[in-house]
Design an enzyme around this catalytic site. Structure first.
Site, PDB file in Angstrom:
ATOM      1  N   VAL A 174      34.870  48.990  30.700  1.00  0.00           N
ATOM      2  CA  VAL A 174      34.332  49.312  32.029  1.00  0.00           C
ATOM      3  C   VAL A 174      34.594  48.166  33.006  1.00  0.00           C
ATOM      4  O   VAL A 174      34.483  48.334  34.218  1.00  0.00           O
ATOM      5  CB  VAL A 174      32.804  49.613  31.930  1.00  0.00           C
ATOM      6  CG1 VAL A 174      31.974  48.337  31.893  1.00  0.00           C
ATOM      7  CG2 VAL A 174      32.340  50.515  33.063  1.00  0.00           C
ATOM      8  N   SER A 175      34.953  47.011  32.459  1.00  0.00           N
ATOM      9  CA  SER A 175      35.069  45.780  33.249  1.00  0.00           C
ATOM     10  C   SER A 175      36.532  45.455  33.568  1.00  0.00           C
ATOM     11  O   SER A 175      37.320  45.151  32.663  1.00  0.00           O
ATOM     12  CB  SER A 175      34.432  44.636  32.439  1.00  0.00           C
ATOM     13  OG  SER A 175      34.997  43.395  32.754  1.00  0.00           O
ATOM     14  N   PRO A 176      36.899  45.503  34.863  1.00  0.00           N
ATOM     15  CA  PRO A 176      38.302  45.210  35.207  1.00  0.00           C
ATOM     16  C   PRO A 176      38.675  43.754  34.952  1.00  0.00           C
ATOM     17  O   PRO A 176      39.818  43.453  34.583  1.00  0.00           O
ATOM     18  CB  PRO A 176      38.373  45.561  36.704  1.00  0.00           C
ATOM     19  CG  PRO A 176      36.966  45.468  37.196  1.00  0.00           C
ATOM     20  CD  PRO A 176      36.090  45.846  36.045  1.00  0.00           C
TER      21      PRO A 176
END
Ligand SMILES: N[C@@H](CCC(=O)N[C@@H](CS)C(=O)NCC(=O)O)C(=O)O
Length: 227
Positions: free
Chosen positions: A15-17
């Site tokens: 979910v974390s770029p």
């Protein structure tokens, strides 16, 4: 004989770029630096809750800054980040719990390396942070895994496994381990040198990591830098 290779654990969530940037750089350096890279899929929602932190994207000015920052970083790191049309829905409403359980299931079943974990994680990032596609539905996880080279029957088994107590607990344990290292966000690199664990937060700490482990930082694309 003890190995001279340093162990780096990389805690991440798709979910974390910023985790994607950290992940690609570590995968590029795993054969350049004298390290054993251990991929540690975990759950950022649990990190936020367990540490009492809040996602930085919830502060309007930070959100605007991060949008610009990610655009620049995508080019600098050569990682095809393109934010989803509705990042709030993708990150906070839909989230990544089923996706990260799936990645943990892949890791649980993989023998002799972590190529599948690497490729499935990358395909999931491609979906949420490049192609604006879902990562919550079984069909979405299945599509990502097949693109990563897994067979239909493997995927079917992994989907079932990913909802088991065994896998849910494993994801919880990994998330707790990151919290035990005082995580408040991802990516988190834990470098084990001379029996000590040194913790680095962010995809912008590679120069410092290199210094700490006695290796050379050659920018985000070491293969190109060596030519
Ligand atoms: N400066 C870091 C920022 C990383 C970051 O913002 N990570 C987010 C997830 S995508 C997070 O967990 N942030 C927690 C915080 O900033 O407190 C980088 O460049 O990688």
């Amino acid at each position: 004989m003890a190995s001279s290779r340093k162990v780096i654990e990389l805690f991440y969530d798709v979910v974390s770029p910023y985790s994607w940037l950290g992940f690609e750089v570590m995968c590029r350096y795993r054969n350049v630096w004298n390290i054993d890279l251990k991929l540690r899929p975990a759950f950022l929602g649990g990190i936020m809750q367990g540490s009492g932190n809040k996602p930085p994207g919830l502060v309007p000015n930070k959100f605007l800054y991060m949008t610009t920052d990610l655009h620049r970083l995508a080019q600098y790191f050569q990682v095809p980040i393109s934010p989803p049309a509705d990042p709030f829905e993708a990150m906070f409403e839909k989230g990544s719990l089923s996706a990260m359980r799936f990645v943990v299931a892949v890791q649980e079943r993989e023998v002799g390396g972590d190529k599948q974990v690497e490729q499935v994680s990358r395909e999931l990032w491609m979906r949420i942070w490049s192609q604006d596609k879902d990562i919550t539905q079984p069909a979405s996880l299945s599509e990502a895994a097949m693109k990563a080279g897994l067979s239909a029957s493997e995927v079917e088994e992994l989907l079932k496994l990913s909802t088991s107590k065994e896998i849910k607990d494993k994801l919880k344990r990994s998330t707790q381990e990151a919290l035990d290292h005082r995580a408040f966000g991802f990516p988190l690199a834990v470098c084990h040198v001379n029996g000590k664990a040194e913790v680095f937060f962010g995809s912008d700490r590679f120069e410092l990591i290199a210094h700490y482990i006695g290796e050379k930082w050659m920018g985000p694309q070491p293969a190109a830098a060596k030519l």
